[in-house]
Design an enzyme around this catalytic site. Sequence first.
Site, short mmCIF file in Angstrom:
data_model
loop_
_atom_site.label_atom_id
_atom_site.label_comp_id
_atom_site.label_asym_id
_atom_site.label_seq_id
_atom_site.Cartn_x
_atom_site.Cartn_y
_atom_site.Cartn_z
N ASP A 75 0.86 -1.18 0.00
CA ASP A 75 0.00 0.00 0.00
C ASP A 75 0.90 1.25 0.00
O ASP A 75 1.87 1.33 0.76
CB ASP A 75 -0.91 -0.01 1.24
CG ASP A 75 -2.04 1.02 1.13
OD1 ASP A 75 -3.20 0.60 1.13
OD2 ASP A 75 -1.74 2.24 1.04
N ILE A 76 0.57 2.19 -0.86
CA ILE A 76 1.40 3.37 -1.04
C ILE A 76 1.32 4.34 0.15
O ILE A 76 2.21 5.17 0.36
CB ILE A 76 1.00 4.09 -2.37
CG1 ILE A 76 2.14 4.90 -2.94
CG2 ILE A 76 -0.24 4.92 -2.21
CD1 ILE A 76 3.23 4.09 -3.54
N HIS B 164 -9.86 -5.41 -2.98
CA HIS B 164 -8.51 -5.60 -2.43
C HIS B 164 -8.62 -5.94 -0.95
O HIS B 164 -9.46 -5.39 -0.24
CB HIS B 164 -7.63 -4.37 -2.63
CG HIS B 164 -8.23 -3.07 -2.21
ND1 HIS B 164 -9.20 -2.44 -2.95
CD2 HIS B 164 -8.02 -2.29 -1.13
CE1 HIS B 164 -9.55 -1.31 -2.33
NE2 HIS B 164 -8.86 -1.21 -1.22
N HIS C 169 -6.72 -5.75 2.52
CA HIS C 169 -5.62 -5.11 3.23
C HIS C 169 -5.04 -6.12 4.22
O HIS C 169 -5.76 -6.65 5.07
CB HIS C 169 -6.13 -3.92 4.07
CG HIS C 169 -6.63 -2.75 3.29
ND1 HIS C 169 -5.85 -1.65 3.02
CD2 HIS C 169 -7.84 -2.49 2.75
CE1 HIS C 169 -6.57 -0.74 2.36
NE2 HIS C 169 -7.78 -1.22 2.18
P1 AMP Z 1 -9.88 1.56 0.28
O1 AMP Z 1 -10.43 1.59 -1.14
O2 AMP Z 1 -10.64 2.48 1.18
O3 AMP Z 1 -9.77 0.17 0.82
O4 AMP Z 1 -8.41 2.16 0.23
C1 AMP Z 1 -7.59 2.04 -0.91
C2 AMP Z 1 -6.17 1.80 -0.49
O5 AMP Z 1 -5.38 1.75 -1.67
C3 AMP Z 1 -5.57 2.90 0.40
O6 AMP Z 1 -4.99 2.30 1.55
C4 AMP Z 1 -4.52 3.56 -0.49
O7 AMP Z 1 -3.38 4.01 0.21
C5 AMP Z 1 -4.18 2.43 -1.46
N1 AMP Z 1 -3.69 2.89 -2.76
C6 AMP Z 1 -4.25 3.82 -3.57
N2 AMP Z 1 -3.52 3.97 -4.70
C7 AMP Z 1 -2.47 3.13 -4.60
C8 AMP Z 1 -1.36 2.81 -5.42
N3 AMP Z 1 -1.17 3.41 -6.60
N4 AMP Z 1 -0.48 1.89 -4.99
C9 AMP Z 1 -0.64 1.27 -3.81
N5 AMP Z 1 -1.68 1.52 -2.98
C10 AMP Z 1 -2.58 2.43 -3.35
#
Ligand code: AMP
Length: 129
Positions: free
Chosen positions: A29-30, A93, A95
């Site tokens: 996660d970024i 996704h 986590h």
């Molecule tokens: P959620 O959709 O609420 O589960 O959160 C989306 C997750 O994706 C967040 O924790 C972001 O930090 C992560 N995220 C968004 N864009 C990227 C990316 N390009 N690479 C890695 N993680 C990402």
Amino acid sequence: MASIFTKIIQGDIPCYKVAEDEQFIAFLDINPNAKGHTLCVPKQEINRIFEMNEEHYLALMKFSRRVAKALEKSIPCERIGMSVIGLEVPHVHVHLIPINEMKDMTFQHKVVLSSDEMTALASTIHGHL
Ligand code: AMP
């Protein structure tokens, strides 16, 4: 329009890749809650996790479990927390978050890692698969 995760899967956007097979990819996660925060993502773009068919859903859990075990070997932590949200990125996704206390699961407490640290971390986790 393709989700940001589809763009990662297609190689249009870079990621810190941890694992990949035919159906799934895992990358860091970024904006991590904790060191090693990893996302496990189906390559097929599906919005909600419970829209997945049972076989695909169970395969995602199996893939996530494999990544979680590699994470446990890579990051000193109390345990690996798991959550599914999807409010920010509407592409399924899981986590996986190495946690020591409840705040590590709140998505309000963030850690900042350098690009070099993220690259090294992804490589270490990959090495424990
Ligand atoms: P959620 O959709 O609420 O589960 O959160 C989306 C997750 O994706 C967040 O924790 C972001 O930090 C992560 N995220 C968004 N864009 C990227 C990316 N390009 N690479 C890695 N993680 C990402």
